[in-house]
Design a protein around this motif. Structure first.
Motif, PDB file in Angstrom:
ATOM      1  N   ARG A  42      -9.412   3.747  -1.111  1.00  0.00           N
ATOM      2  CA  ARG A  42      -8.452   2.809  -0.521  1.00  0.00           C
ATOM      3  C   ARG A  42      -7.424   2.371  -1.558  1.00  0.00           C
ATOM      4  N   LEU A  43      -7.893   2.135  -2.783  1.00  0.00           N
ATOM      5  CA  LEU A  43      -6.971   1.732  -3.849  1.00  0.00           C
ATOM      6  C   LEU A  43      -5.957   2.834  -4.133  1.00  0.00           C
ATOM      7  N   VAL A  44      -6.419   4.098  -4.161  1.00  0.00           N
ATOM      8  CA  VAL A  44      -5.517   5.227  -4.418  1.00  0.00           C
ATOM      9  C   VAL A  44      -4.444   5.300  -3.333  1.00  0.00           C
ATOM     10  N   ILE A  45      -4.848   5.111  -2.069  1.00  0.00           N
ATOM     11  CA  ILE A  45      -3.878   5.163  -0.972  1.00  0.00           C
ATOM     12  C   ILE A  45      -2.863   4.037  -1.100  1.00  0.00           C
ATOM     13  N   MET A  46      -3.329   2.847  -1.416  1.00  0.00           N
ATOM     14  CA  MET A  46      -2.408   1.718  -1.537  1.00  0.00           C
ATOM     15  C   MET A  46      -1.428   1.931  -2.689  1.00  0.00           C
ATOM     16  N   VAL A  47      -1.910   2.515  -3.801  1.00  0.00           N
ATOM     17  CA  VAL A  47      -1.007   2.796  -4.922  1.00  0.00           C
ATOM     18  C   VAL A  47       0.024   3.852  -4.511  1.00  0.00           C
ATOM     19  N   THR A  48      -0.432   4.885  -3.806  1.00  0.00           N
ATOM     20  CA  THR A  48       0.482   5.932  -3.348  1.00  0.00           C
ATOM     21  C   THR A  48       1.554   5.368  -2.429  1.00  0.00           C
ATOM     22  N   MET A  49       1.135   4.560  -1.455  1.00  0.00           N
ATOM     23  CA  MET A  49       2.101   3.964  -0.547  1.00  0.00           C
ATOM     24  C   MET A  49       2.957   2.909  -1.252  1.00  0.00           C
ATOM     25  N   GLY A  50       2.414   2.363  -2.341  1.00  0.00           N
ATOM     26  CA  GLY A  50       3.201   1.423  -3.131  1.00  0.00           C
ATOM     27  C   GLY A  50       4.423   2.079  -3.747  1.00  0.00           C
TER      28      GLY A  50
END
Length: 385
Positions: free
Chosen positions: A15-23
């Motif tokens: 989830r953290l990786v996805i949020m960073v990517t979308m960030g």
């Protein structure tokens, strides 16, 4: 199989990786007005790109909130985030003077925001965003030829589709992962529930029969203490043996590894019933060769049938039959426990027969419990193999 803690850590990291990517996409969304600040140079309305930058920062934050809710499983977005982001998008676009940057702004929002809402709403918003750049082109795009503006418009659409493909793939893979984890959790909960049901059935079947037998033996020994001390001593010895056997069976049930043997159960039922004056006849055990799971279930049928005879009847006779039958689906073991002397509602379907029916059904078989002519009762199980 990874443990629960490890799975939870992996999910949190994903989830953290996805949020960073979308960030990264949110940074691009907030940074589009920066291009105008850098490229425009000194101008009378320098406040416009700065105001656009001020509006684009909360816009980027709201888009991140929308994505966060989507990956957490929310299919209908929070109206405050969704419509608020669209309002800020329109405000930012109105403040950005360059139509090309406006197209890029719309394309960047669409590549993430459109997938956080239901499809019908997303389709309407998509049509609106496709048409939205043209008022800005017609008002402020006089320096760039209209055909070139059309090329930029098509390019922004392609750019949006490229970014959207990454968003779709990310959300799709996350949904699959989350569903797999939820399925694993559901299977774990089901396994726990099934084990509890197994344990409760085993306890009922084991203790129901053993305690009934102990009660009969102890009562008989009490009556024989004065009249026949030697016989009473023998019965008390059997009470001790039954108690020790019941304890061993409970331990085996807790371990979950021992299936009862039909011959042993039939012999135990005969011993208890003959103590109270019931004549027992057993047929079909000689040379019986069936799979272990079938013989184990058959033993439970005999145990519950004997317990019912002891509890719910004043039987003078009891018959336990084992027979192999051939059918279209293959072979099956038929176990029948019949008796006379049923009184009242004896033999009715209580917890014991309900649990036994579940056990037989889990083995792929069927169970019937019916009153027969006169005061008889028949318990019949068909166990295919």
């Amino acid at each position: 199989m990874p443990g629960t803690d490890e799975v939870e850590r992996t999910m949190r990291f994903g989830r953290l990786v996805i949020m960073v990517t979308m960030g990264m996409l949110a940074v691009l969304l907030a940074g589009i007005p920066v291009f105008e600040v850098v490229l425009s140079g000194p101008r009378d309305d320098a406040w416009r790109p700065l105001a656009a930058l001020g509006a684009s920062v909360p816009l980027a934050v709201l888009v991140l909130f929308l994505v966060r809710d989507r990956i957490d499983g929310r299919r209908v977005p929070d109206p405050r985030f969704y419509w608020g982001s669209l309002a800020l998008l329109g405000l930012t676009a109105a403040l950005v003077r360059d139509p090309v940057l406006t197209m890029g702004l719309f394309a960047t929002w669409w590549s993430a925001g459109v997938f956080t809402a239901p499809r019908r709403r997303g389709a309407v918003v998509t049509l609106v965003l496709l048409a939205a750049p043209w008022p800005f082109v017609l008002v402020g795009g006089g320096e760039v030829p209209l055909p070139l503006q059309f090329v930029f418009w098509v390019g922004s659409i392609l750019w949006a589709l490229v970014m959207a493909s990454s968003t779709v793939a990310t959300i799709w893979l996350w949904d699959i992962t989350r569903q797999a984890v939820e399925g694993q959790r559901a299977r774990a909960r089901l396994a726990v529930t099934e084990e509890r049901l197994r344990f409760s059935r085993d306890m009922h079947d084991l203790l129901g029969h053993s305690l009934s037998a102990l009660a009969v033996k102890a009562e008989l020994a009490g009556r024989l203490v004065d009249r026949a001390p030697e016989r009473a001593e023998k019965e008390l010895g059997e009470v001790h043996d039954l108690a020790r056997e019941a304890l061993g069976q409970v331990r085996a049930a807790v371990g979950g590894y021992r299936e009862p043997d039909p011959a042993e159960e039939a012999a135990a039922v005969r011993g208890v019933l003959e103590t109270v004056g019931t004549r027992v006849e057993i047929t079909g055990l000689e040379g019986l060769d069936v799979p272990a799971r079938v013989s184990g279930t058959a033993a439970w049928v005999v145990r519950e049938g004997g317990t019912n005879v002891l509890r719910h009847s004043e039987a003078s006779r009891c018959r336990i039959d084992f027979s192999l039958v051939e059918g279209e689906g293959g072979r099956a073991l038929v176990v029948e426990v019949s008796n006379d002397g049923v009184h009242g509602e004896g033999g009715g379907r209580g917890n014991g027969l309900t649990g036994l029916a579940e056990r037989v059904a889990a083995a792929g078989g069927g169970l019937t419990a019916t009153r027969t002519r006169g005061d008889g009762f028949l318990l019949r199980a068909v166990l295919p193999f």
